[in-house]
Every structure is written in structure tokens, then in C-alpha cells.
Design a protein around this motif. Structure first.
Motif, short mmCIF file in Angstrom:
data_model
loop_
_atom_site.label_atom_id
_atom_site.label_comp_id
_atom_site.label_asym_id
_atom_site.label_seq_id
_atom_site.Cartn_x
_atom_site.Cartn_y
_atom_site.Cartn_z
N THR A 95 -9.21 3.23 2.62
CA THR A 95 -8.93 4.56 2.09
C THR A 95 -7.60 4.56 1.32
N LEU A 96 -6.60 3.89 1.87
CA LEU A 96 -5.32 3.75 1.16
C LEU A 96 -5.52 3.03 -0.17
N TYR A 97 -6.28 1.97 -0.15
CA TYR A 97 -6.55 1.18 -1.34
C TYR A 97 -7.27 2.01 -2.40
N GLU A 98 -8.28 2.77 -1.99
CA GLU A 98 -9.04 3.62 -2.91
C GLU A 98 -8.16 4.70 -3.53
N CYS A 99 -7.27 5.28 -2.74
CA CYS A 99 -6.37 6.32 -3.26
C CYS A 99 -5.46 5.74 -4.34
N LEU A 100 -4.99 4.52 -4.12
CA LEU A 100 -4.13 3.88 -5.12
C LEU A 100 -4.92 3.55 -6.38
N LYS A 107 -5.89 -3.47 -9.51
CA LYS A 107 -6.51 -3.87 -8.24
C LYS A 107 -5.57 -4.67 -7.35
N GLU A 108 -4.94 -5.73 -7.91
CA GLU A 108 -4.06 -6.57 -7.10
C GLU A 108 -2.84 -5.80 -6.61
N GLU A 109 -2.28 -5.00 -7.51
CA GLU A 109 -1.12 -4.20 -7.12
C GLU A 109 -1.50 -3.14 -6.09
N ALA A 110 -2.69 -2.57 -6.23
CA ALA A 110 -3.17 -1.58 -5.26
C ALA A 110 -3.36 -2.22 -3.90
N TYR A 111 -3.86 -3.46 -3.88
CA TYR A 111 -4.03 -4.16 -2.61
C TYR A 111 -2.69 -4.39 -1.94
N GLU A 112 -1.70 -4.85 -2.70
CA GLU A 112 -0.37 -5.12 -2.14
C GLU A 112 0.29 -3.83 -1.63
N LYS A 113 0.20 -2.77 -2.42
CA LYS A 113 0.80 -1.50 -2.00
C LYS A 113 0.08 -0.92 -0.78
N ALA A 114 -1.24 -1.05 -0.75
CA ALA A 114 -1.99 -0.57 0.41
C ALA A 114 -1.62 -1.38 1.65
N MET A 115 -1.38 -2.67 1.49
CA MET A 115 -0.98 -3.51 2.62
C MET A 115 0.39 -3.09 3.13
#
Length: 139
Positions: A95-100, A107-115
Motif C-alpha cells: 500500500t505504501l509502494y502504491e501510494c508513492l 518504481k525503484e525510488e518508490a520501492y526504496e522510499k516505501a522500504m
């Protein structure tokens, strides 16, 4: 050892029908699937000697499955109780990843920020990578 080869003679449906006709099995004791099979028979009868279809089965991968697999590889998540209706930690991360992603992040930046967000929410996390390095360094 001698084994029975009756499973090659006919289908389970034909054998059940023969049992009913021979009065060995009462019609009230038929399994539930019998009437469904009788009403909606398959297009091709499932016989033992029938050749399997040669059509190629397509792999189905959804984008969210790939992200969840990557997350499960990076973070050690506790066992999930499938009977529970609680939201899983993997679902929270996704859900965090999808919001980003909806915010316009790559995609890669969204994954890192969600992590990073996930780790700040759940401060007591265990990374799988850190477990491997600590186990190897121990004498």
C-alpha cells in the motif's frame, strides 16, 4: 505384487454409474459431484489413455506479485495466519509502494522510499541480508 488396473478400464463416472445400475450403490448414497458431472459433462472425457493437450500454459505474473516477492526477499516477515482478517505487513508495504507510485515516483525510488517508511513504522525489523552476514561472521 499384483495390483488392480481397474482405473484404466473406465472413468470414475462410468464405474459409479455401473455400481448404481448393478444395485451395489444406492442412488441416495452417490457423491455430490456425480449429479454435477452428469448435468455438465466435460468436453473431452478424462480417460487414462488420452493424450495430454499440447497447448502452452501461460505464466501469470502480476506486477504486485513481483514487488511482494522482492519485499519478502529483503525483509523477514513473521508467519501469516490465513484465518485472520488482519492486514499483513506485506500488504502494508505494498500500500505504501502504491501510494508513492500514484504520487509520480519512479518504481525503484518508490520501492526504496516505501522500504524506509516501512522500517520507520515497524522499528523492530530483521533484514534477511543482515542475518546472513552475522551468521557468517560468528566463529
Amino acid at each position: 505384487m499384483a495390483q488392480s488396473r481397474t482405473d484404466r478400464i473406465g472413468t470414475i463416472f462410468s464405474r459409479m454409474t455401473a455400481l448404481v445400475r448393478a444395485d451395489v450403490l444406492h442412488p441416495n448414497n452417490l457423491p455430490l459431484w456425480y449429479e454435477v458431472y452428469k448435468t455438465f459433462p466435460p468436453k473431452y472425457e478424462p480417460k487414462y489413455n488420452r493424450k495430454p493437450p499440447t497447448t502452452k500454459i501461460q505464466n501469470i505474473f502480476y506486477q504486485e506479485d513481483l514487488i511482494r516477492a522482492k519485499f519478502q526477499n529483503d525483509i523477514s516477515v513473521p508467519i501469516i495466519d490465513m484465518k485472520s482478517d488482519d492486514v499483513t505487513k506485506t500488504q502494508i508495504f505494498y500500500t505504501l509502494y502504491e501510494c508513492l507510485l500514484q504520487g509520480g515516483v519512479e518504481k525503484e525510488e518508490a520501492y526504496e522510499k516505501a522500504m524506509i517508511s516501512y522500517k520507520s513504522i515497524f522499528k523492530t525489523y530483521k533484514s534477511k541480508k543482515s542475518h546472513k552476514s552475522t551468521k557468517q561472521s560468528e566463529p
